[in-house]
Motif scaffolding. Structure first.
Motif, PDB file in Angstrom:
ATOM      1  N   UNK A  87      62.144  24.949  25.144  1.00 22.28           N
ATOM      2  CA  UNK A  87      61.347  24.900  26.367  1.00 22.28           C
ATOM      3  C   UNK A  87      60.210  25.909  26.257  1.00 22.28           C
ATOM      4  N   UNK A  88      59.139  25.651  26.987  1.00 25.64           N
ATOM      5  CA  UNK A  88      57.974  26.556  27.005  1.00 25.64           C
ATOM      6  C   UNK A  88      57.511  26.697  28.445  1.00 25.64           C
ATOM      7  N   UNK A  89      57.186  27.931  28.835  1.00 29.11           N
ATOM      8  CA  UNK A  89      56.600  28.149  30.158  1.00 29.11           C
ATOM      9  C   UNK A  89      55.430  29.118  30.060  1.00 29.11           C
ATOM     10  N   UNK A  90      54.548  29.036  31.039  1.00 31.81           N
ATOM     11  CA  UNK A  90      53.367  29.904  31.125  1.00 31.81           C
ATOM     12  C   UNK A  90      53.464  30.746  32.384  1.00 31.81           C
ATOM     13  N   UNK A  91      53.066  31.998  32.270  1.00 27.60           N
ATOM     14  CA  UNK A  91      53.010  32.879  33.438  1.00 27.60           C
ATOM     15  C   UNK A  91      51.711  33.663  33.372  1.00 27.60           C
ATOM     16  N   UNK A  92      50.834  33.417  34.343  1.00 28.62           N
ATOM     17  CA  UNK A  92      49.581  34.163  34.436  1.00 28.62           C
ATOM     18  C   UNK A  92      49.848  35.420  35.249  1.00 28.62           C
ATOM     19  N   UNK A  93      49.589  36.570  34.653  1.00 34.35           N
ATOM     20  CA  UNK A  93      49.873  37.853  35.300  1.00 34.35           C
ATOM     21  C   UNK A  93      48.779  38.154  36.327  1.00 34.35           C
ATOM     22  N   UNK A  94      49.217  38.254  37.586  1.00 37.83           N
ATOM     23  CA  UNK A  94      48.286  38.531  38.681  1.00 37.83           C
ATOM     24  C   UNK A  94      48.644  39.867  39.339  1.00 37.83           C
ATOM     25  N   UNK A  95      47.915  40.209  40.378  1.00 36.54           N
ATOM     26  CA  UNK A  95      48.107  41.480  41.092  1.00 36.54           C
ATOM     27  C   UNK A  95      49.556  41.697  41.524  1.00 36.54           C
ATOM     28  N   UNK A  96      50.227  40.627  41.943  1.00 36.16           N
ATOM     29  CA  UNK A  96      51.602  40.751  42.436  1.00 36.16           C
ATOM     30  C   UNK A  96      52.599  41.126  41.336  1.00 36.16           C
ATOM     31  N   UNK A  97      52.217  40.963  40.068  1.00 36.78           N
ATOM     32  CA  UNK A  97      53.122  41.225  38.946  1.00 36.78           C
ATOM     33  C   UNK A  97      52.968  42.619  38.341  1.00 36.78           C
ATOM     34  N   UNK A  98      51.934  43.363  38.735  1.00 38.61           N
ATOM     35  CA  UNK A  98      51.604  44.610  38.035  1.00 38.61           C
ATOM     36  C   UNK A  98      51.801  45.843  38.912  1.00 38.61           C
ATOM     37  N   UNK A  99      51.931  46.990  38.221  1.00 43.28           N
ATOM     38  CA  UNK A  99      51.905  48.284  38.912  1.00 43.28           C
ATOM     39  C   UNK A  99      50.464  48.549  39.309  1.00 43.28           C
ATOM     40  N   UNK A 100      50.229  49.002  40.529  1.00 38.61           N
ATOM     41  CA  UNK A 100      48.860  49.188  41.016  1.00 38.61           C
ATOM     42  C   UNK A 100      48.116  50.304  40.283  1.00 38.61           C
ATOM     43  N   UNK A 101      48.840  51.317  39.836  1.00 41.04           N
ATOM     44  CA  UNK A 101      48.129  52.457  39.229  1.00 41.04           C
ATOM     45  C   UNK A 101      47.644  52.213  37.806  1.00 41.04           C
ATOM     46  N   UNK A 102      48.308  51.311  37.054  1.00 39.83           N
ATOM     47  CA  UNK A 102      47.881  51.112  35.657  1.00 39.83           C
ATOM     48  C   UNK A 102      47.672  49.654  35.267  1.00 39.83           C
ATOM     49  N   UNK A 141      49.204  43.168  30.472  1.00 42.39           N
ATOM     50  CA  UNK A 141      48.253  43.646  31.469  1.00 42.39           C
ATOM     51  C   UNK A 141      47.830  42.543  32.438  1.00 42.39           C
ATOM     52  N   UNK A 142      47.235  42.992  33.536  1.00 41.88           N
ATOM     53  CA  UNK A 142      46.697  42.099  34.553  1.00 41.88           C
ATOM     54  C   UNK A 142      45.794  41.048  33.917  1.00 41.88           C
ATOM     55  N   UNK A 143      45.911  39.805  34.351  1.00 38.78           N
ATOM     56  CA  UNK A 143      45.114  38.646  33.929  1.00 38.78           C
ATOM     57  C   UNK A 143      45.462  38.110  32.548  1.00 38.78           C
ATOM     58  N   UNK A 144      46.503  38.630  31.916  1.00 39.62           N
ATOM     59  CA  UNK A 144      46.925  38.044  30.647  1.00 39.62           C
ATOM     60  C   UNK A 144      47.868  36.877  30.933  1.00 39.62           C
ATOM     61  N   UNK A 145      47.911  35.922  30.014  1.00 42.11           N
ATOM     62  CA  UNK A 145      48.807  34.765  30.136  1.00 42.11           C
ATOM     63  C   UNK A 145      49.961  34.945  29.161  1.00 42.11           C
ATOM     64  N   UNK A 146      51.181  34.888  29.699  1.00 41.01           N
ATOM     65  CA  UNK A 146      52.388  35.036  28.890  1.00 41.01           C
ATOM     66  C   UNK A 146      52.959  33.643  28.620  1.00 41.01           C
TER      67      UNK A 146
END
Length: 187
Positions: A87-102, A141-146
Motif C-alpha cells: 500500500x502507498x499513502x501521501x501526507x502533505x505536512x501542513x501547519x497542523x502537523x508541525x511544532x510552531x517554533x521550528x 518540515x512544513x510543506x514537505x510531502x511524505x
C-alpha cells in the motif's frame, strides 16, 4: 469545425465518465478549445477537477476493499492498495502537523501515517498493531510531502503478520517501521 457549447459539454460529460483520469489539457486538445474553456465547462457542469475525480474513484474502490478500518481513518491519502501485499499513502505536512517554533513535523503524525497504512493493508476485518520497531531518520518540515510505502513481509513466530513501512520525502528515507500485526483470522 467547432462544436456548439451544449454539444461539447454533452461529449465532455460522456468522455469523463468513460475516462475519469483524463486531464484538462488532453480534453482541451480533443475539443480544440483552451484549457480555461474546459475548466469553465467542468465548473458549469459541476464536474470536479482531475485530483478530486481520482480520489472519488479510489474512495469507491477502496471503501469496498479496506476491511480493518474505514478508509477515512487512514492518516494520509491512500493512492495504492493491494491487500496483504502493499500500500502507498501521501501526507502533505501542513501547519497542523508541525511544532510552531521550528516548523518540524511532530513524530506521532509520521507514526500514525505508517501505522494506519499497516492496518489498512491487512486483509481482515480486525487488524491491530501488536508491537512495532520504528526509526526516524531525519526531521520532516512544513510543506514537505511524505510518501509511505507498506509491504507485507510474512508472519513472525507468533503468527502475526509483519508489515514494513518506509516513508520518504523526495526519495530520502525519513521514517522506517516494522509492524507486527495481530489479525483475527489465520493466514
Amino acid at each position: 469545425m467547432k462544436r456548439k457549447k451544449k454539444e461539447r459539454q454533452e461529449e465532455l460529460i460522456k468522455l469523463i465518465e468513460d475516462t475519469p483520469f483524463i486531464t484538462d489539457e488532453d480534453l482541451a486538445k480533443k475539443f480544440g478549445v483552451s484549457i480555461q474553456t474546459i475548466r469553465l465547462d467542468r465548473l458549469e457542469l459541476s464536474i470536479p477537477e482531475l485530483r478530486e475525480r481520482i480520489k472519488d474513484v479510489a474512495q469507491k474502490q477502496w471503501d469496498e476493499t479496506v476491511k480493518a478500518l474505514p478508509l477515512d481513518e487512514v492518516i494520509g491519502e491512500v493512492v495504492n492498495l493491494e491487500l496483504d501485499q502493499s500500500a502507498i499513502s501521501l501526507l502533505d505536512i501542513s501547519e497542523e502537523h508541525v511544532f510552531s517554533r521550528n516548523q518540524i513535523a511532530r513524530g506521532h503524525h509520521l507514526f500514525a501515517q505508517a501505522n494506519s497504512l499497516a492496518v489498512a493493508v491487512i486483509d481482515d476485518e480486525l487488524a491491530l498493531t501488536a508491537n512495532s520497531e520504528i526509526r526516524f531518520t531525519r526531521p520532516v518540515k512544513l510543506h514537505e510531502r511524505v510518501i509511505a510505502k507498506a509491504y507485507v513481509k510474512g508472519d513472525d513466530e507468533k503468527g502475526r503478520t509483519i508489515v514494513e513501512v518506509s516513508s520518504y520525502v523526495d526519495q530520502e528515507l525519513v521514517f522506517y517501521g516494522k509492524f507486527h500485526m495481530f489479525r483475527s483470522t489465520e493466514q
